[in-house]
Design an enzyme around this catalytic site. Structure first.
Site, PDB file in Angstrom:
ATOM      1  N   GLU A   1     -36.051  24.557  10.229  1.00 59.89           N
ATOM      2  CA  GLU A   1     -36.637  25.767   9.630  1.00 59.89           C
ATOM      3  C   GLU A   1     -37.523  26.433  10.680  1.00 59.89           C
ATOM      4  OE1 GLU A   1     -37.078  28.089   7.517  1.00 59.89           O
ATOM      5  OE2 GLU A   1     -38.171  27.393   5.740  1.00 59.89           O
TER       6      GLU A   1
ATOM      7  N   ASP B   1     -44.011  28.353   5.042  1.00 65.93           N
ATOM      8  CA  ASP B   1     -45.077  29.243   4.577  1.00 65.93           C
ATOM      9  C   ASP B   1     -45.477  28.813   3.166  1.00 65.93           C
ATOM     10  OD1 ASP B   1     -46.779  31.397   4.167  1.00 65.93           O
ATOM     11  OD2 ASP B   1     -45.218  32.905   4.114  1.00 65.93           O
TER      12      ASP B   1
HETATM   13  P1  IMP Z   1     -41.534  30.067   2.359  1.00 65.27           P
HETATM   14  O1  IMP Z   1     -40.390  29.928   1.389  1.00 65.27           O
HETATM   15  O2  IMP Z   1     -42.640  30.925   1.816  1.00 65.27           O
HETATM   16  O3  IMP Z   1     -42.034  28.749   2.908  1.00 65.27           O
HETATM   17  O4  IMP Z   1     -41.022  30.926   3.569  1.00 65.27           O
HETATM   18  C1  IMP Z   1     -40.033  30.490   4.360  1.00 65.27           C
HETATM   19  C2  IMP Z   1     -39.337  31.623   5.080  1.00 65.27           C
HETATM   20  O5  IMP Z   1     -40.047  32.852   5.039  1.00 65.27           O
HETATM   21  C3  IMP Z   1     -39.215  31.267   6.541  1.00 65.27           C
HETATM   22  O6  IMP Z   1     -38.006  30.591   6.782  1.00 65.27           O
HETATM   23  C4  IMP Z   1     -39.264  32.599   7.223  1.00 65.27           C
HETATM   24  O7  IMP Z   1     -37.968  33.132   7.356  1.00 65.27           O
HETATM   25  C5  IMP Z   1     -40.071  33.474   6.300  1.00 65.27           C
HETATM   26  N1  IMP Z   1     -41.471  33.577   6.777  1.00 65.27           N
HETATM   27  C6  IMP Z   1     -42.551  32.962   6.305  1.00 65.27           C
HETATM   28  N2  IMP Z   1     -43.658  33.285   7.004  1.00 65.27           N
HETATM   29  C7  IMP Z   1     -43.239  34.142   7.962  1.00 65.27           C
HETATM   30  C8  IMP Z   1     -43.917  34.831   9.062  1.00 65.27           C
HETATM   31  O8  IMP Z   1     -45.131  34.733   9.307  1.00 65.27           O
HETATM   32  N3  IMP Z   1     -43.130  35.620   9.830  1.00 65.27           N
HETATM   33  C9  IMP Z   1     -41.782  35.775   9.624  1.00 65.27           C
HETATM   34  N4  IMP Z   1     -41.123  35.129   8.650  1.00 65.27           N
HETATM   35  C10 IMP Z   1     -41.846  34.326   7.824  1.00 65.27           C
END
Ligand code: IMP
Ligand code: MG
Length: 195
Positions: free
Chosen positions: A121, A125
């Site tokens: 990954e 986030d």
């Molecule tokens: P989560 O599901 O919120 O953990 O986010 C995961 C996905 O969101 C990652 O695989 C990224 O593609 C995108 N993402 C999360 N934070 C960022 C960031 O700061 N910049 C760009 N993409 C992000």
């Protein structure tokens, strides 16, 4: 200010090259430079090589699109046999905060059962994506699932799968470059920057 920093983040990138890549849009700061990333990716690959027994059937699953540069650098430094496939999930659309609605757009065709899965990954986030995928993959009875993330924001509250390998702890800023995008922009920057 950005130009000097960008040169430190990727010494071969000229001012013109950077301006051409960003279309002149302003980045805030370089957070992880290309050389630091290269060093860390090699270390992670060595740790992954160490972690598995020689006979283990290892399947690396790259989470597209964000992991594509990290994934391709990482696997080239792993000194053992492995297979590679991809997963496509989407949660963000054009915004900068997770929508919480994770869609699985491509399912790996490779069999999962009995194999050692390494999920790669770009950044952890909110953890929504990982939680959704971990559940879907565990259902298919792998021998093991480990998560390898280039960046970890450490803000996810109920992460069902903690990454075993993390490149860098990320600041709570929106990051782009080295595969990460904002509305599909900036993926091809050779370093990670905040916007
Ligand atoms: P989560 O599901 O919120 O953990 O986010 C995961 C996905 O969101 C990652 O695989 C990224 O593609 C995108 N993402 C999360 N934070 C960022 C960031 O700061 N910049 C760009 N993409 C992000
Ligand atoms: Mg993304």
């Amino acid at each position: 200010m950005m130009n000097d920093q960008a040169r430190a983040g990727a010494p071969y990138l000229t001012e013109e090259g950077l301006r051409a890549r960003t279309g002149g849009r302003e980045l805030k700061r370089v957070v992880f430079g290309a050389e630091a990333i290269d060093v860390r990716v090699r270390e992670m690959a060595a740790e992954i090589t160490e972690h598995y027994d020689p006979a283990d059937d290892v399947l690396v699953l790259g989470l597209l699109k964000g992991s594509f540069i990290f994934l391709s650098d990482l696997v080239r430094h792993i000194d053992r046999p492995l297979h590679l496939d991809f997963i496509v999930a989407s949660s963000y659309g054009a915004g900068t905060t997770s929508s919480g609605d994770v869609k699985l757009l491509y399912d790996p065709t490779a069999p999962i059962e009995g194999r050692h899965i390494i999920l790669v990954e770009d950044i952890v986030d909110s953890g929504n994506t990982i939680n959704r995928l971990a559940r879907a993959l565990e259902y298919r009875s792998p021998a093991s699932i480990e998560l390898c993330a280039l960046l970890h924001k450490h803000i996810a509250e109920d992460l069902e799968l903690e990454p075993r390998w993390v490149g860098f702890d990320a600041p709570e800023e929106f990051l782009v470059g080295y595969g990460l995008d904002h509305a599909e922009d900036f993926r091809h920057l050779p370093f990670v920057a905040s916007i």
